[in-house]
Design an enzyme around this catalytic site. Structure first.
Site, PDB file in Angstrom:
ATOM      1  N   HIS A  53      -3.987   6.425   2.961  1.00 57.95           N
ATOM      2  CA  HIS A  53      -4.465   4.858   2.452  1.00 57.95           C
ATOM      3  C   HIS A  53      -4.106   4.031   3.173  1.00 57.95           C
ATOM      4  CE1 HIS A  53      -5.360   2.320  -0.292  1.00 57.95           C
ATOM      5  NE2 HIS A  53      -6.784   2.572  -0.742  1.00 57.95           N
ATOM      6  N   SER A  79     -11.030  -0.469  -1.492  1.00 54.27           N
ATOM      7  CA  SER A  79      -9.671  -0.610  -0.849  1.00 54.27           C
ATOM      8  C   SER A  79     -10.064  -0.642   0.415  1.00 54.27           C
ATOM      9  CB  SER A  79      -9.117   0.884  -0.882  1.00 54.27           C
ATOM     10  OG  SER A  79      -8.854   0.777  -1.852  1.00 54.27           O
ATOM     11  N   ASP A  82       1.109  -1.000   0.362  1.00 57.95           N
ATOM     12  CA  ASP A  82      -0.179  -0.288   0.191  1.00 57.95           C
ATOM     13  C   ASP A  82       1.212   1.344  -0.038  1.00 57.95           C
ATOM     14  OD1 ASP A  82      -2.315   1.786   0.846  1.00 57.95           O
ATOM     15  OD2 ASP A  82      -3.357  -0.398   0.647  1.00 57.95           O
TER      16      ASP A  82
END
Length: 833
Positions: free
Chosen positions: A246, A610, A171
């Site tokens: 994220h 996600s 990620d």
């Protein structure tokens, strides 16, 4: 002289002359990678054989007691790769970016297209692939999934749930200072698992001490981006630190600490917990805010994660394009993940946010567990009550105005100071500059601001508009949607003062009509003499709970699984299931810029597949903890066969079908929307029966694809024998037939992982298909396997997909759900295909 470019999305460097085009290529060698030699891996069957026996095989085989993480072996492999490059490209310039040691034997190199051709002609080289780009695709969800009273209880409580399991995240990195990843919250011993051998990079952005017994490893991979000249060290951070947000978000969803207070914009929204709060986290940063990522870096991250000994790999990323070639499965990322699965690693990937159109799923292979996004039952709603008693809904995590009091509405366009006109500041209505507005007109009133496409693009922000309102002493802010922003869906946005965003263009039109009709103007000059419109804001800090949840979100990518770039359908069901992915509270990086509205906050509310994928990664850790000997396919089976088919009302799970007004365009979800259903955390820990599939099964499937033998050889170094196996024949907990001509018989094998039990078999056939299952009931002892023979016959001619289910109902209470999908159906043999 011609300047040749192969496409900007590849990040290829263009130079004068076609001979000088340079790019990153991923080169795979014929010799088997190190992971294939370890004892924990299953031995090959006679279907495959290694291509290059003898000397080369002995050279590459691990010597003596050298472990998978021994630097001596890594150094040796790197030298082998360097030697090959020197011999193939004598005296020429090139730059090797990575040596892949563990899952695949190969390297990433920056060369010209002519140099790539030279490498491809070498006898040691199996495959040369052009690098490609990839992209990134909670406080209440543990309660919604029943963890506190269910799965966590089975694991001994939240303070032991997931312990001993390492989840590797590919990620955007992690913020190691976040309390979700601290270790001083627990007095219980919390050792780093002995099977994990990863390290923690130390950089100025990621200093010594950033890792601990919770965050057990952290690295970053950016060589492919750096060689392209697009890496910005100050923005993207040349370290595992998360400058996006994220990666911090996804890691905390799966394995964040339990009971962390969620405070945003000064408001408390409860306490957060990961799905497996005692699992360990290893971070492999390969994606970045400014450009996304590239396959060469992602493959390097996956290879390192496997070598380090992670138990689960979680990818909230998808490719930017469908892989070309004879099948979508043949791409460097999926093939590296196949080797990871062979090494016993469970792989979870987001389905993608390209729904709701069919065949939009961006996770293709049967060895990858693909997760779509669904709404859970908590919703934050806000509303504004107008002076004419009309109530308009909206969004905004904001307090309301004083109860029982109406406030005058004043548009920013009608509160300009003497030096400002719309002609010289066409965006003044977005309230980004308090110096353009007259405080005397705004003070104590509700300021009306326009929400335009500039907010979507990040050129204007809610945060700046709120600051403008504060500077002018406004009582609150009302945003109306610009009519040119069509179909845009807003996440609830935190506001530190009374406010609301009217997210519907139609409702915004009603609001502005009321405001404009309430203005009193001078008879001759037409100047405004009184602002007659008034309103109160209800506030959106308190959640409501909906019994219609879960439902599949409009953006969640859908099946059927595209087998190739021609969009032929694969006999593989995708997604595998859906999980909470909408309006998810989770940890946020202190310097995260992915959402400007949460800049500087410790938590953020985000939506997407996600967010759904790490829910499943965390739940998989609980299954792995309870069943340490489960194979990756067994973990996937436990999740799939126990998934729920119904919402909280007992009705069918619904799927949104349109981007605009999604709640007005929904219908019952099919397996191509939700796979096996909505994840059921507690039931997955007690599946009763499991469907197991091996690496050899996946290899037979790949070999069964017409014309695939060279690709199998190139990626795995193994030659295909005779294989007629297709996706329908893999022992998956689902049945998908892309083309049913007359009759097809498939088999499934179930293994009992619980006590002795008798099962009754029932089914509902897809429309236009008759189904028969043998046996219709069976007794199965613990550890035994039962074969089910399923015969499907077309009863009509139709190109439209239809769906059914097979259920295995145990007298001990276990229920095993097997979705069935049949697309093209023909009662007779059609020879003119």
């Amino acid at each position: 002289m011609v300047v040749l470019c192969l496409g900007t999305f590849m990040g290829i460097v263009c130079q004068d002359g076609a001979d000088e085009v340079t790019a990153v290529y991923i080169v795979t060698l014929k010799q088997t990678a190190i992971s294939h030699y370890y004892g924990e891996l299953r031995k090959e069957t006679n279907v495959f054989r290694h291509v290059v026996p003898g000397k080369l095989d002995r050279l590459h085989r691990p010597r003596g007691n050298i472990s998978r993480s021994d630097p001596r072996y890594n150094s040796y492999i790197s030298r082998v790769h360097d030697s090959l490059l020197r011999r193939a490209l004598r005296g020429e310039q090139y730059l090797k970016l990575y040596s892949y040691h563990y899952l695949i034997n190969g390297f990433a190199v920056f060369v010209t297209s002519q140099q790539a051709e030279k490498l491809a002609r070498r006898r040691e080289v199996a495959n040369v692939v052009l690098d490609f780009s990839v992209r990134t695709a909670t406080t209440h969800t543990p309660q919604f999934l029943g963890l506190p009273q269910g799965a966590w209880v089975q694991e001994g409580g939240y303070d032991s749930a997931g312990e001993g399991i390492v989840i590797g995240f590919i990620d955007t990195g992690i913020d190691p200072t976040h309390p979700s990843f601290a270790v001083d919250r627990s007095e219980v011993a919390y050792p780093v698992p002995a099977h994990f051998s990863g390290i923690c990079e130390v950089t100025p952005d990621f200093p010594s001490g950033s890792c601990n017994r919770k965050l057990v490893g952290a690295r970053h991979f950016a060589a492919s981006a750096i060689i392209r000249g697009i890496f910005n060290a100050s923005q993207d951070y040349a370290s595992p630190f998360d400058g996006d947000g994220h990666g911090t978000h996804t890691a905390s969803i799966a394995a964040g600490n339990h009971g962390i207070p969620v405070v945003v914009a000064g408001h408390h929204f409860g306490n957060a917990s990961g799905m497996a709060p005692r699992a360990h986290i290893a971070v492999y940063k390969a994606l970045y805010k400014s450009f996304g990522g590239f396959a060469a870096d992602v493959v390097a991250a996956i290879d390192q994660a496997a070598q380090d000994g992670v138990d689960i790999v979680s990818l909230s990323i998808t490719p930017n394009r469908r892989p070309p070639g004879i099948a979508t499965f043949f791409n460097p990322i999926d093939m590296a993940l196949l080797s990871a699965v062979k090494a016993g690693i469970f792989v979870v990937q987001a389905a993608g946010n390209t729904g709701p159109s069919p065949k939009s799923v961006s996770s293709f292979s049967p060895w990858i567990f693909t997760v779509g996004a669904a709404a859970h039952d908590r919703v934050y709603s806000n509303s504004i009550v107008l002076g004419n008693n009309v109530t308009i809904p909206g969004v905004g995590l904001a307090p309301g105005t004083h109860r029982g009091r109406m406030y005058t509405l004043v548009s920013a366009l009608h509160a300009l100071n003497n030096n400002t006109t719309v002609a010289n500041d066409m965006y003044v209505g977005e309230c980004q500059d308090s110096s353009s507005l007259n405080e005397d007109l705004v003070q104590g009133n509700l300021l009306i601001c326009s929400y335009s496409i500039r907010f979507v693009l990040g050129l204007s922000t809610i945060k700046q508009a709120l600051q403008t309102a504060k500077n002018l002493s406004a009582a609150g802010v009302v945003f109306y949607m610009d009519p040119f922003v069509i179909g845009f869906q807003l996440n609830p946005i935190p506001m530190n003062m009374p406010g609301i965003i009217i997210s519907s263009p139609d409702d915004s039109k009603i609001f502005m009509q009321y405001y404009n009709r309430s203005l009193e103007r001078h008879g001759s000059t037409k100047e405004i003499v009184k602002f007659g419109a008034a309103a109160s804001i209800s506030g959106g800090l308190k959640p409501n709970y909906s019994n219609s949840a879960p439902k599949v979100m409009y953006y969640s990518a859908r099946g059927p699984d595209p087998e190739d770039s021609f969009l032929d359908d694969a006999d593989i069901m995708k997604p595998n299931l859906v999980a909470p992915g909408n309006f998810i509270w989770a940890a946020w990086s202190s310097l995260g810029t992915d959402s400007i509205e949460f800049l500087g906050e410790n938590f953020a509310m985000m939506s997407g597949t996600s967010m759904a994928a790490p829910h499943v990664s965390g739940l998989a850790a609980l299954i792995k903890q309870k069943f340490p000997k489960f194979s990756p396919s067994a973990i996937g089976s436990a999740l799939s066969t126990t998934a729920s088919l119904y919402n909280r009302n007992g009705g069918p799970i619904m799927a949104q079908r349109a981007y605009a007004n999604p709640d007005l365009n929904q219908s019952p979800a099919t397996p191509f929307d939700m796979g096996s259903g909505f994840v059921n955390a507690t039931a997955a820990l007690d599946p009763g029966l499991i469907f197991d599939a091996s690496y050899d099964d996946y290899m037979s499937f790949l070999c069964g694809i017409n014309g695939s033998a060279p690709m199998v050889l190139n990626y795995t170094g193994e030659m295909c024998g005779v294989s007629t196996m297709n996706g329908t024949d893999i022992n998956l907990p689902s049945i998908t037939i892309a083309r049913l001509e007359q009759t097809r018989t498939v088999q499934r094998r179930v293994t009992n992982v619980d006590s002795n039990e008798t099962y009754i078999v029932g089914w509902s056939a897809p429309y236009g298909v008759s189904v028969n299952v043998v046996p219709t009931h069976f007794f199965i002892a613990c550890g035994e396997t039962q074969t089910l023979t399923v015969t499907l016959s077309a009863t009509m001619n139709s190109p439209a997909a239809s769906f059914g289910r097979i259920g295995l109902f145990g007298k001990g209470g276990h229920i095993v759900n097997i979705p069935v999908a049949v697309i093209f159906k023909a009662k007779y043999n059609n020879t003119n295909r």
